[in-house]
Write a protein that holds these residues in place. Structure first.
Motif, short mmCIF file in Angstrom:
data_model
loop_
_atom_site.label_atom_id
_atom_site.label_comp_id
_atom_site.label_asym_id
_atom_site.label_seq_id
_atom_site.Cartn_x
_atom_site.Cartn_y
_atom_site.Cartn_z
N GLN A 495 0.85 -1.05 -0.08
CA GLN A 495 -0.14 -0.19 0.13
C GLN A 495 0.96 1.26 -0.05
OE1 GLN A 495 -3.29 -0.09 -0.42
NE2 GLN A 495 -3.91 1.92 0.24
N ARG A 496 1.93 1.14 0.84
CA ARG A 496 2.74 2.33 1.13
C ARG A 496 3.58 2.51 -0.43
NH1 ARG A 496 5.83 1.53 6.29
NH2 ARG A 496 5.07 -0.43 6.05
N LEU A 497 4.08 1.35 -1.13
CA LEU A 497 4.68 1.60 -2.21
C LEU A 497 3.75 2.33 -3.31
CD1 LEU A 497 7.23 1.20 -4.05
CD2 LEU A 497 6.23 -1.30 -4.58
N ALA A 498 2.30 1.97 -3.43
CA ALA A 498 1.59 2.39 -4.28
C ALA A 498 1.32 3.84 -4.12
CB ALA A 498 0.08 1.81 -4.20
N LEU A 499 1.26 4.46 -2.54
CA LEU A 499 1.24 5.69 -2.28
C LEU A 499 2.42 6.45 -2.73
CD1 LEU A 499 -0.20 5.54 1.35
CD2 LEU A 499 -1.19 6.78 -0.58
N ALA A 500 3.77 5.87 -2.61
CA ALA A 500 4.93 6.75 -3.08
C ALA A 500 4.99 6.64 -4.56
CB ALA A 500 6.11 5.45 -2.68
N ARG A 501 4.28 5.65 -5.32
CA ARG A 501 4.35 6.15 -6.80
C ARG A 501 3.26 7.38 -7.13
NH1 ARG A 501 0.94 1.71 -8.42
NH2 ARG A 501 2.69 0.19 -8.23
N ALA A 502 2.12 7.39 -6.22
CA ALA A 502 1.54 8.84 -6.49
C ALA A 502 2.39 9.93 -6.17
CB ALA A 502 0.29 8.63 -5.69
N PHE A 503 3.08 9.96 -5.14
CA PHE A 503 3.78 11.07 -4.60
C PHE A 503 5.01 11.19 -5.61
CE2 PHE A 503 2.66 9.96 -0.05
CZ PHE A 503 1.45 10.78 -0.07
N TYR A 504 5.55 10.30 -6.28
CA TYR A 504 6.51 10.45 -7.31
C TYR A 504 6.09 11.19 -8.55
CZ TYR A 504 10.33 9.23 -10.68
OH TYR A 504 11.01 9.04 -11.66
N HIS A 505 4.69 10.62 -9.03
CA HIS A 505 4.46 11.43 -10.40
C HIS A 505 3.37 12.59 -9.91
CE1 HIS A 505 5.30 7.87 -12.92
NE2 HIS A 505 5.07 7.38 -12.07
N GLN A 506 3.19 13.05 -8.79
CA GLN A 506 2.69 14.27 -8.24
C GLN A 506 1.36 14.76 -9.16
OE1 GLN A 506 4.11 16.98 -6.03
NE2 GLN A 506 4.71 14.81 -5.23
N PRO A 507 0.36 13.71 -9.39
CA PRO A 507 -1.01 14.07 -9.93
C PRO A 507 -1.47 15.37 -9.35
CG PRO A 507 -1.26 12.17 -8.62
CD PRO A 507 0.41 12.44 -8.73
N GLU A 508 -2.03 16.21 -10.01
CA GLU A 508 -2.90 17.30 -9.55
C GLU A 508 -3.91 17.12 -8.78
OE1 GLU A 508 -2.16 17.87 -13.22
OE2 GLU A 508 -0.91 19.90 -13.37
N VAL A 509 -4.62 15.93 -9.18
CA VAL A 509 -5.67 15.32 -8.39
C VAL A 509 -5.35 13.96 -8.23
CG1 VAL A 509 -8.10 14.84 -8.79
CG2 VAL A 509 -7.30 16.62 -10.04
N LEU A 510 -5.48 13.52 -6.74
CA LEU A 510 -5.23 12.48 -6.33
C LEU A 510 -6.52 11.52 -5.36
CD1 LEU A 510 -3.18 10.16 -5.53
CD2 LEU A 510 -2.57 11.25 -3.46
N ILE A 511 -7.02 10.71 -6.06
CA ILE A 511 -8.07 9.85 -5.44
C ILE A 511 -7.51 8.56 -4.76
CG2 ILE A 511 -10.46 8.98 -5.92
CD1 ILE A 511 -10.35 10.91 -8.33
N LEU A 512 -8.04 8.29 -3.37
CA LEU A 512 -7.77 7.21 -2.75
C LEU A 512 -9.00 6.53 -2.05
CD1 LEU A 512 -5.63 10.10 -1.72
CD2 LEU A 512 -3.86 8.17 -1.47
N ASP A 513 -8.64 5.38 -1.96
CA ASP A 513 -9.56 4.53 -1.28
C ASP A 513 -9.14 4.03 0.06
OD1 ASP A 513 -11.77 3.01 -0.32
OD2 ASP A 513 -12.05 2.00 -2.20
N GLU A 514 -9.51 4.84 1.20
CA GLU A 514 -8.92 4.61 2.48
C GLU A 514 -7.22 4.24 2.44
OE1 GLU A 514 -7.95 5.23 5.51
OE2 GLU A 514 -10.22 5.19 5.56
#
Length: 607
Positions: A495-514
């Motif tokens: 889960q944290r690796l998936a989060l790190a991927r989002a932080f790496y790509h820096q999307p302007e809109v981030l949607i998360l399911d818990e």
């Protein structure tokens, strides 16, 4: 899908398959041309053999006199071998190119349809269709279509040369030839329905196997593995029996085709035997036609063999056509003046998402979303809460453009979320599900999703996700290989690796399911702080099940039975003493959420 297809559906599938020939870029035409030349050279080869045998046996010619004829025969044999090789090579390359194009179209269509359709159709079914289904077309394009062409070229070439020499033999060939395709069609009608059932059972078996693999841990925990083994045995036996039925029909059809061809050849031999006896035919002509007879029937016999490839390809093509003709997400909004003036209207952060009287229902179900009126403006952290089945995940699908509302409008920065706009809209979005997706490859690859990675940005993303200490403890660090689905990682680490991927790509809109699911308290605090910091400059939308996540949100959207019933921050909603207040204090059986965790009763289930 296991029911026999209608005649119109089957014909549509056959027409679609024939239309795919153009994707070979002429390779299939070259294969058919070389194969046809090979067949015509066969006529000359049989003539040379007849002349050599006649001169060697009846005319008692010496080897020196027969030398030129042997030379001609060697040249023809070499040319036939060359043309046969080129025909096979081009047909295989043509089939490979056509499969590649079809697979590309299927994958592009799946991407356009989005995850919502994947969940509806089934991931294993899609995987089976794009892999085994497309592979089943190999024999259709490399075998069946060339043989159909040979049936139109080689027999007519034989008849065109036989009739001037002996019209009686030509008539025998003409009258006996139709029996082979006639019986092939009779047998094929039964085999076609069986092939459709076979394909349906294969999809069912692959889906069941994938479900078992994905749920293997739960099966072991609840001691249900033996029951599933019995189910697997039953499904496998069912598939085996269906396979054996098709093989029986295939062997039966081959027997009939060989029998009819043998009888026809024997009939030609008997008739020429009598004609030779009474002196009505020359030996060389009789031998030549007798040698041609098996080759005359060979394309029809090959057609009978390849006919099963045609039926298998048609059965798979039906599902491909259904996928390719599946309507893509559309919008009920009319084009604005901006859409008309600019084919590609710009999308620039900060983003404002607006739902105006949005209604949506899945096929055969009551409304999942009812009169949704909502506006979410970034930057900021927005939480969507509600009991299981309230419509939270469906609302996210609507906002991302994966589903189209039955009525109402979805706007992104006041622009209708059309299919054209959706692709560019998704370029600004990041999505993390409850079970973070981890791909086979290194940790670095999982962050960048490519081999080109910014190490400094990767280290920063890992630190934001609280994964730095774990990665630093690994011998190969960020270059450590992980398995598909997070093999080698715990649930929290995935889960944290998936989060790190989002932080790496820096999307302007981030949607998360818990995002804090599967995390311990220390890691949860690190991740939530990172998300809160990220939300200061980005739009973050969270489907929340935990109180810690909800309390930090700038605004909370409360859903119940497909409707947005309350909006506001944590303190405002508590002060209203409404549904949100009840969700925190009433028994969890009534709300699906409790005081400690805001945890739904159906975690992981798509709503």
């Amino acid at each position: 899908m296991s029911q026999p297809l209608s005649k119109d559906t089957s014909q549509h599938a056959n027409r679609w398959l024939k239309q795919q020939k153009s994707k070979s870029n002429g390779l299939l035409a070259k294969a058919i041309a070389f194969g046809s030349f090979n067949g015509l050279l066969m006529i000359g080869q049989m003539a040379l053999l007849a002349i050599l045998i006649n001169q060697a046996i009846f005319e008692q010619r010496s080897l020196t006199e027969l030398g030129p004829w042997f030379g001609y025969l060697v040249v023809v044999v070499i040319l036939r071998a060359l043309f046969g090789y080129l025909s096979e090579r081009f047909s295989q390359r043509a089939a490979a190119r056509i499969k590649q194009q079809i697979r590309h179209e299927l994958l592009a269509k799946i991407v356009r349809l989005g995850p919502a359709y994947c969940r509806q159709f089934g991931q294993s079914n899609l995987a089976q269709l794009t892999h085994q289904g497309v592979e089943s077309l190999q024999d259709y394009f490399a075998g069946y279509l060339p043989v159909v062409a040979y049936c139109a070229v080689i027999p007519f070439g034989v008849l065109a040369l036989v009739f001037p020499f002996d019209w009686g033999a030509g008539l025998i060939l003409v009258f006996t030839a139709p029996f082979i395709p006639f019986f092939m069609i009779l047998i094929g009608q039964r085999a076609e329905a069986m092939n459709q059932q076979h394909w349906a059972k294969l999809l069912r078996m692959s889906s069941h196997f994938l479900d078992i693999i994905q749920g293997l841990t739960q099966l072991k925990v609840f001691n249900a593995a033996r029951q599933e083994l019995a189910a697997v045995k039953s499904i496998s036996d069912d598939y085996r029996r269906q396979t054996m039925k098709i093989l029986r029909v295939a062997f039966l059809s081959s027997f009939f085709l060989e029998f009819l061809a043998s009888v026809s050849i024997a009939l030609v031999a008997v008739i020429f035997g009598f004609r030779l006896y009474y002196g009505e035919a020359t030996y060389v002509i009789a031998l030549w036609i007798l040698l041609l007879a098996p080759e005359f029937y060979l394309p029809f016999r090959n057609l009978g063999t390849q006919y099963h490839a045609k039926m298998a390809g048609a059965a798979a093509a039906v599902d491909m056509i259904k996928l390719l003709e599946q309507p893509e997400p559309t919008t009920t909004a009319k084009p604005t003046s901006v859409d008309v003036a600019l084919a590609r209207p710009s999308l620039v952060a900060p983003f404002t998402l607006t739902c105006q009287q949005v209604n949506f229902a899945y096929a055969g179900r009551r409304n999942t979303l009812v009169d949704i009126n909502l506006q979410i403006s970034g930057p900021g952290l927005f939480a969507i809460v509600g009991a299981s089945g309230a419509g939270k995940s469906t609302l996210i699908d609507i906002l991302l453009g994966f589903q189209s509302p039955d009525s109402g409008h979805v706007l992104v920065n006041q622009q209708p979320l059309t299919p054209t706009l959706r692709d560019r809209w998704l370029n600004h979005c990041g999505w993390i599900a409850q079970q973070g997706q981890v791909f086979f490859g290194s940790i670095a690859y999982n962050l960048a999703l490519s081999d080109d990675i910014d190490i400094n940005l990767a280290q920063q993303a890992l630190a934001q996700a609280g994964l730095n200490p774990f990665v630093d403890s690994l011998e190969k660090g960020i270059n450590t290989q992980v398995g598909e689905g997070g093999l080698g990682l715990s649930g929290g680490q995935s889960q944290r690796l998936a989060l790190a991927r989002a932080f790496y790509h820096q999307p302007e809109v981030l949607i998360l399911d818990e995002p804090s699911s599967h995390l311990d308290k220390d890691s949860e605090a690190i991740v939530l702080d990172a998300i809160k910091e990220y939300a200061k400059t980005h739009l973050v939308i969270v489907i929340a099940h935990r109180l810690h996540t909800v309390k930090q949100a700038n605004a909370i959207i409360v859903m119940a039975e497909g409707q947005v019933v309350e909006q506001g921050d944590h303190q405002q909603l508590l002060a209203q003493n409404g549904i949100y207040h009840a969700m925190l204090h009433v028994d969890s059986d009534l709300s699906g959420i409790n005081q400690e965790g805001l945890k739904p009763t159906g975690v992981g289930r798509h709503e």
